[in-house]
Motif scaffolding. Structure first.
Motif, mmCIF file in Angstrom:
data_model
loop_
_atom_site.group_PDB
_atom_site.id
_atom_site.type_symbol
_atom_site.label_atom_id
_atom_site.label_comp_id
_atom_site.label_asym_id
_atom_site.label_seq_id
_atom_site.Cartn_x
_atom_site.Cartn_y
_atom_site.Cartn_z
ATOM 1 N N LEU A 59 0.857 -1.182 0.000
ATOM 2 C CA LEU A 59 0.000 0.000 0.000
ATOM 3 C C LEU A 59 0.898 1.237 0.000
ATOM 4 N N LEU A 60 0.445 2.265 -0.686
ATOM 5 C CA LEU A 60 1.188 3.526 -0.785
ATOM 6 C C LEU A 60 0.242 4.653 -0.408
ATOM 7 N N ASN A 61 0.809 5.779 0.048
ATOM 8 C CA ASN A 61 -0.081 6.879 0.418
ATOM 9 C C ASN A 61 0.049 8.090 -0.502
ATOM 10 N N GLY A 62 0.594 7.882 -1.688
ATOM 11 C CA GLY A 62 0.654 9.010 -2.618
ATOM 12 C C GLY A 62 1.639 8.791 -3.749
ATOM 13 N N ASP A 63 1.626 9.733 -4.674
ATOM 14 C CA ASP A 63 2.476 9.640 -5.859
ATOM 15 C C ASP A 63 3.961 9.620 -5.518
ATOM 16 N N ARG A 64 4.377 10.318 -4.473
ATOM 17 C CA ARG A 64 5.806 10.347 -4.124
ATOM 18 C C ARG A 64 6.303 8.935 -3.823
ATOM 19 N N MET A 65 5.511 8.175 -3.066
ATOM 20 C CA MET A 65 5.887 6.796 -2.753
ATOM 21 C C MET A 65 5.890 5.937 -4.018
ATOM 22 N N LEU A 66 4.933 6.182 -4.886
ATOM 23 C CA LEU A 66 4.843 5.444 -6.149
ATOM 24 C C LEU A 66 6.124 5.654 -6.969
ATOM 25 N N TYR A 67 6.560 6.908 -7.073
ATOM 26 C CA TYR A 67 7.770 7.216 -7.838
ATOM 27 C C TYR A 67 9.028 6.686 -7.161
ATOM 28 N N ASN A 68 8.981 6.497 -5.849
ATOM 29 C CA ASN A 68 10.129 5.949 -5.134
ATOM 30 C C ASN A 68 10.289 4.452 -5.395
ATOM 31 N N GLU A 116 -7.587 5.687 3.071
ATOM 32 C CA GLU A 116 -8.176 5.258 4.350
ATOM 33 C C GLU A 116 -7.297 5.822 5.473
ATOM 34 N N PRO A 117 -7.889 6.547 6.451
ATOM 35 C CA PRO A 117 -7.084 7.311 7.415
ATOM 36 C C PRO A 117 -6.025 6.530 8.182
ATOM 37 N N PHE A 118 -6.347 5.342 8.695
ATOM 38 C CA PHE A 118 -5.347 4.609 9.473
ATOM 39 C C PHE A 118 -4.126 4.268 8.618
ATOM 40 N N CYS A 119 -4.359 3.627 7.473
ATOM 41 C CA CYS A 119 -3.240 3.218 6.601
ATOM 42 C C CYS A 119 -2.444 4.438 6.130
ATOM 43 N N TYR A 120 -3.149 5.461 5.729
ATOM 44 C CA TYR A 120 -2.505 6.672 5.210
ATOM 45 C C TYR A 120 -1.583 7.286 6.266
ATOM 46 N N LYS A 121 -2.119 7.457 7.474
ATOM 47 C CA LYS A 121 -1.322 8.074 8.542
ATOM 48 C C LYS A 121 -0.158 7.188 8.971
ATOM 49 N N LEU A 122 -0.378 5.871 8.968
ATOM 50 C CA LEU A 122 0.708 4.962 9.346
ATOM 51 C C LEU A 122 1.863 5.089 8.345
ATOM 52 N N MET A 123 1.544 5.114 7.050
ATOM 53 C CA MET A 123 2.611 5.246 6.047
ATOM 54 C C MET A 123 3.264 6.621 6.095
ATOM 55 N N GLU A 124 2.494 7.631 6.465
ATOM 56 C CA GLU A 124 3.055 8.976 6.621
ATOM 57 C C GLU A 124 4.132 8.936 7.704
ATOM 58 N N ARG A 125 3.847 8.203 8.770
ATOM 59 C CA ARG A 125 4.789 8.074 9.883
ATOM 60 C C ARG A 125 5.983 7.197 9.493
ATOM 61 N N MET A 126 5.703 6.088 8.771
ATOM 62 C CA MET A 126 6.758 5.149 8.367
ATOM 63 C C MET A 126 7.666 5.747 7.283
ATOM 64 N N LYS A 127 7.069 6.573 6.437
ATOM 65 C CA LYS A 127 7.740 7.099 5.235
ATOM 66 C C LYS A 127 8.178 5.957 4.312
ATOM 67 N N LYS A 128 7.406 4.873 4.383
ATOM 68 C CA LYS A 128 7.680 3.674 3.581
ATOM 69 C C LYS A 128 6.357 3.027 3.219
ATOM 70 N N PRO A 129 6.351 2.192 2.164
ATOM 71 C CA PRO A 129 5.133 1.455 1.844
ATOM 72 C C PRO A 129 4.850 0.370 2.879
ATOM 73 N N LEU A 130 3.581 -0.035 2.932
ATOM 74 C CA LEU A 130 3.100 -1.015 3.902
ATOM 75 C C LEU A 130 2.654 -2.265 3.158
ATOM 76 N N VAL A 131 3.213 -3.424 3.532
ATOM 77 C CA VAL A 131 2.775 -4.682 2.923
ATOM 78 C C VAL A 131 1.315 -4.904 3.288
ATOM 79 N N SER A 132 0.563 -5.466 2.344
ATOM 80 C CA SER A 132 -0.829 -5.808 2.620
ATOM 81 C C SER A 132 -1.152 -7.139 1.961
ATOM 82 N N THR A 133 -1.648 -8.051 2.766
ATOM 83 C CA THR A 133 -2.116 -9.331 2.263
ATOM 84 C C THR A 133 -3.291 -9.731 3.144
ATOM 85 N N SER A 134 -4.267 -10.400 2.570
ATOM 86 C CA SER A 134 -5.471 -10.720 3.341
ATOM 87 C C SER A 134 -5.134 -11.552 4.581
ATOM 88 N N ALA A 135 -5.927 -11.340 5.636
ATOM 89 C CA ALA A 135 -5.672 -11.945 6.947
ATOM 90 C C ALA A 135 -6.201 -13.377 7.008
#
Length: 189
Positions: A59-68, A116-135
């Motif tokens: 998961l990514l929270n914006g274009d900057r992460m996408l380009y990274n 989605e606020p939780f994921c978005y804010k978490l990645m903002e804090r991490m400054k990295k993408p977040l792995v996502s796979t179904s639970a």
């Protein structure tokens, strides 16, 4: 501090130390970690009993992460993201700056931009993408609610996010594979 910020803080503390979390996404409950940490990614494969050749998404929270993460992004990718009315995962060519064991054997990676606020804010804090796979354990159905998640998954993560536990999940995202030469393949509607 509100519930989302508290959970972002708690999840971040676990993730920055190489842990894995169980968390609500914009679609279903997911298992996640820092997408740049191969050891954490390996823990998720082990927990899901999933072969490492079956890649997971980031998961990514914006274009900057996408380009990274991608050297080149086809223009079509932006058009699809702008026009999508529901969560859409794009599988793109030649990812970089993520854990090698997250990249598929054909040198692609599925990514989804989330608001989605939780994921978005978490990645903002991490400054990295977040792995996502179904639970779920590989091969079992994707749980639609927190209550349907296998206890083995819940006890196997380092932290369970404590928000949206009563949410009934929407169906998983649409998946579209997009090659650098702009060939488009719909994998899941």
């Amino acid at each position: 501090m509100d519930a989302i910020n508290t959970e972002v803080h708690n999840a971040y503390e676990v993730i920055k130390n190489g842990g894995i979390i169980l968390y609500p996404t914009d679609t279903v409950w997911g298992i996640g970690c820092d997408a740049t940490n191969p050891e954490a990614v390996k823990k998720i494969y082990a927990l899901k009993k999933r072969e490492e050749t079956k890649s997971m998404i980031a998961l990514l929270n914006g274009d900057r992460m996408l380009y990274n993460i991608f050297r080149e992004i086809p223009e079509t990718a932006f058009q699809i993201m702008d026009l999508s009315e529901k969560p859409t995962t794009l599988i793109l060519d030649q990812p970089k700056n993520v854990a090698a064991n997250l990249i598929a054997p054909d040198n692609t990676l599925g990514v989804r931009l989330v608001k989605e606020p939780f994921c978005y804010k978490l990645m903002e804090r991490m400054k990295k993408p977040l792995v996502s796979t179904s639970a779920n354990i590989s091969g079992q159905p994707t749980p639609k609610t927190f209550a349907e998640i296998d206890p083995e998954i819940i006890s196997g993560v380092d932290y369970v996010v404590n928000i949206q536990r009563d949410k009934v999940c929407k169906k998983p995202s649409t998946i579209i594979k997009l090659t650098l030469d702009s060939k488009v393949t719909i994998i899941r509607k």
